[in-house]
Design a protein around this motif. Sequence first.
Motif, short mmCIF file in Angstrom:
data_model
loop_
_atom_site.label_atom_id
_atom_site.label_comp_id
_atom_site.label_asym_id
_atom_site.label_seq_id
_atom_site.Cartn_x
_atom_site.Cartn_y
_atom_site.Cartn_z
N SER A 46 41.81 41.73 32.25
CA SER A 46 40.48 41.39 32.72
C SER A 46 40.59 40.38 33.86
N LEU A 47 39.49 40.15 34.52
CA LEU A 47 39.47 39.17 35.62
C LEU A 47 39.92 37.80 35.14
N LEU A 48 39.38 37.34 34.01
CA LEU A 48 39.74 36.02 33.50
C LEU A 48 41.20 35.97 33.05
N GLU A 49 41.70 37.05 32.49
CA GLU A 49 43.10 37.08 32.07
C GLU A 49 44.04 37.00 33.27
N MET A 50 43.66 37.68 34.35
CA MET A 50 44.49 37.60 35.56
C MET A 50 44.48 36.19 36.14
N VAL A 51 43.30 35.60 36.24
CA VAL A 51 43.18 34.27 36.82
C VAL A 51 44.00 33.26 36.02
N ALA A 52 44.05 33.44 34.70
CA ALA A 52 44.83 32.53 33.86
C ALA A 52 46.31 32.59 34.18
N GLN A 53 46.77 33.70 34.77
CA GLN A 53 48.19 33.87 35.10
C GLN A 53 48.54 33.38 36.50
N PHE A 54 47.54 33.07 37.31
CA PHE A 54 47.81 32.69 38.70
C PHE A 54 48.77 31.50 38.83
N PRO A 55 48.66 30.45 37.99
CA PRO A 55 49.58 29.32 38.15
C PRO A 55 51.05 29.68 38.01
N SER A 56 51.35 30.79 37.34
CA SER A 56 52.74 31.20 37.14
C SER A 56 53.26 32.08 38.27
N LEU A 57 52.40 32.45 39.21
CA LEU A 57 52.80 33.34 40.30
C LEU A 57 53.43 32.54 41.44
N PRO A 58 54.23 33.18 42.28
CA PRO A 58 54.87 32.47 43.40
C PRO A 58 53.84 31.88 44.37
N GLU A 59 54.21 30.80 45.02
CA GLU A 59 53.36 30.23 46.07
C GLU A 59 53.31 31.21 47.24
N ARG A 60 52.14 31.37 47.82
CA ARG A 60 51.97 32.31 48.93
C ARG A 60 51.24 31.64 50.09
N GLU A 61 51.59 32.03 51.30
CA GLU A 61 50.88 31.54 52.47
C GLU A 61 49.41 31.96 52.40
N GLU A 62 48.53 31.07 52.85
CA GLU A 62 47.11 31.37 52.88
C GLU A 62 46.63 31.53 54.32
N ILE A 63 45.83 32.57 54.57
CA ILE A 63 45.24 32.75 55.89
C ILE A 63 43.75 33.01 55.72
N ASN A 64 43.00 32.83 56.81
CA ASN A 64 41.56 33.07 56.81
C ASN A 64 41.25 34.36 57.56
N ALA A 65 40.36 35.16 57.00
CA ALA A 65 40.00 36.45 57.60
C ALA A 65 38.90 36.24 58.64
N THR A 66 39.32 35.83 59.83
CA THR A 66 38.39 35.58 60.92
C THR A 66 38.30 36.79 61.84
N GLY A 67 37.29 36.79 62.71
CA GLY A 67 37.16 37.86 63.69
C GLY A 67 35.74 37.99 64.20
N LYS A 68 35.57 38.84 65.19
CA LYS A 68 34.26 39.12 65.77
C LYS A 68 33.50 40.10 64.89
N ALA A 69 32.19 40.12 65.01
CA ALA A 69 31.39 41.13 64.32
C ALA A 69 31.90 42.51 64.71
N ASP A 97 33.05 48.64 30.90
CA ASP A 97 31.70 49.04 30.49
C ASP A 97 30.89 47.86 29.97
N SER A 98 31.42 46.65 30.15
CA SER A 98 30.71 45.46 29.68
C SER A 98 29.68 45.02 30.71
N ALA A 99 28.56 44.46 30.22
CA ALA A 99 27.56 43.90 31.12
C ALA A 99 28.07 42.61 31.76
#
Length: 258
Positions: A177-200, A120-122
Amino acid sequence: MEEVLNSIQIKQFIEEGFVRIDNAFPAEVAAEVRSILWKDIDADPNDPATWTKPVIRLGMYSQPPFVQSANTPILHAAFDQLVGKDKWIPCMSMGTFPVRFPSAEDPGDTGWHVDVSFGDSANFLEWRANWRSKNRALLMLFLYSDIEENDAPTRIKVGSHLDIARLLKSHGEEGLSLLEMVAQFPSLPEREEINATGKAGTVYLCHPFLIHAAQRHQGAEPRFLAQPPLLLRKELMQGSETGVFSPVEIAIQIGIGG
């Protein structure tokens, strides 16, 4: 309508956190959407010299082409398969549009994150997510233009939804919160990264806990994409009453070790 996702796609959604649906809505509808959006952009679609900003954010849109793109029989059938019948609310607005333009300038919004779903925060950075994914059934990526590797596709950390489920479970109903989750990201396992490509007309249906990020546009044509949530009609993780869990809920169970 018959089921549109096969068992391999359902397994991919549970384990990797997303499934790609090609031709989820007509390319002609995507063109109508782009035409409407260009009317609200202070730039000429035929003159790259007028594309002076890396990203322009446009407001909520609920005109017929937007609603039509989000409510095709294919998508409704997929929602039923991933979330459960009668558990989701039809999407009647596509939310904010971040239109990205080719630019060497840092757009300033390319950090990894998980979409939060209640508060409920702005200040949106103080909004939260919890292990039941309160309010949110899916993260969805609607491609309204052709998006290739250099066209600022959304980046996805494959399987990261399992890590977030485990992280959120330890914080109960209040979640993080969003910021609290982001602060924990460095402690999470490494994950493969992919790009969400495609046609319209392509749509990526993603687990609500999937870690994702924007990136700088290095292509030639403006990129049009929407990222609306699929909202919940009924709270998740109540399947113990019936003994039946949806793929979204199964992924959460696997993440928390259930």
